[in-house]
Design a protein around this motif. Sequence first.
Motif, PDB file in Angstrom:
ATOM      1  N   HIS A 100      -6.898  -1.190   6.463  1.00  0.00           N
ATOM      2  CA  HIS A 100      -7.401  -2.396   5.789  1.00  0.00           C
ATOM      3  C   HIS A 100      -7.857  -2.110   4.362  1.00  0.00           C
ATOM      4  O   HIS A 100      -7.757  -2.974   3.489  1.00  0.00           O
ATOM      5  CB  HIS A 100      -8.533  -3.021   6.604  1.00  0.00           C
ATOM      6  N   ARG A 145      -6.158 -14.295   5.553  1.00  0.00           N
ATOM      7  CA  ARG A 145      -7.366 -13.525   5.263  1.00  0.00           C
ATOM      8  C   ARG A 145      -7.705 -13.410   3.779  1.00  0.00           C
ATOM      9  O   ARG A 145      -6.822 -13.314   2.939  1.00  0.00           O
ATOM     10  CB  ARG A 145      -7.221 -12.112   5.826  1.00  0.00           C
ATOM     11  N   HIS A 166      -7.892   2.647  11.250  1.00  0.00           N
ATOM     12  CA  HIS A 166      -7.929   1.193  11.095  1.00  0.00           C
ATOM     13  C   HIS A 166      -8.623   0.819   9.781  1.00  0.00           C
ATOM     14  O   HIS A 166      -8.174  -0.058   9.041  1.00  0.00           O
ATOM     15  CB  HIS A 166      -8.678   0.615  12.317  1.00  0.00           C
ATOM     16  N   HIS A 192     -14.631  -7.314   7.816  1.00  0.00           N
ATOM     17  CA  HIS A 192     -13.968  -6.787   9.021  1.00  0.00           C
ATOM     18  C   HIS A 192     -14.263  -5.287   9.166  1.00  0.00           C
ATOM     19  O   HIS A 192     -14.399  -4.775  10.273  1.00  0.00           O
ATOM     20  CB  HIS A 192     -12.468  -7.051   8.910  1.00  0.00           C
TER      21      HIS A 192
HETATM   22 NI    NI Z   1      -8.152  -4.988  11.906  1.00  0.00          NI
END
Ligand code: NI
Length: 165
Positions: free
Chosen positions: A130, A40, A126, A48
């Motif tokens: 990230h 990534r 989440h 994302h």
């Molecule tokens: Ni994710």
Amino acid sequence: MYMTIADFAKEWEKEAERTERVLNVLTDESLRQRVVSGRRTLGGLAWHLVTSAGYMSALGLDFEGVAQGGSAPESAGEIAGEYRRISAAVLQAVKTQWSDAHLDGTVTIMGEEWRNGDSMHFTLMHQAHHRGQMTVLMRQAGLRAPDVYGPTYEYWIDQGMKPLE
Ligand code: NI
């Protein structure tokens, strides 16, 4: 866990502001910074966050999502702008389409019953996960990571203090 829309809205707004602070530091060039070769990129992680907010439509919320099949923009400003838009759209949808009771409703996601309030909380956790990965990549790309949950190394230097080890 959220019992009321008001509780949810307060946290969503606060977390969105933290995410915007991170996204606003990105430059177009930094989007290509990778975790390791072939994995990534910083831009991919940033995008994302946009698309994962869009998944909230799975809970029955009606808002304008991300264009289907769209890949991550090459402009940091575009990603930040799209995040601001979709994050506000999700919040507005919850405020206008749900009552507190909807937070207790459940939806089957990947074969499991998920309480809507828990899905919302998961989405914010989440996002924070990230965002943490992104601040590491930002340093590797030569950017200054903003304060998110506490002072950064540079903050202490700016204050004329010795940074914590
Ligand atoms: Ni994710």
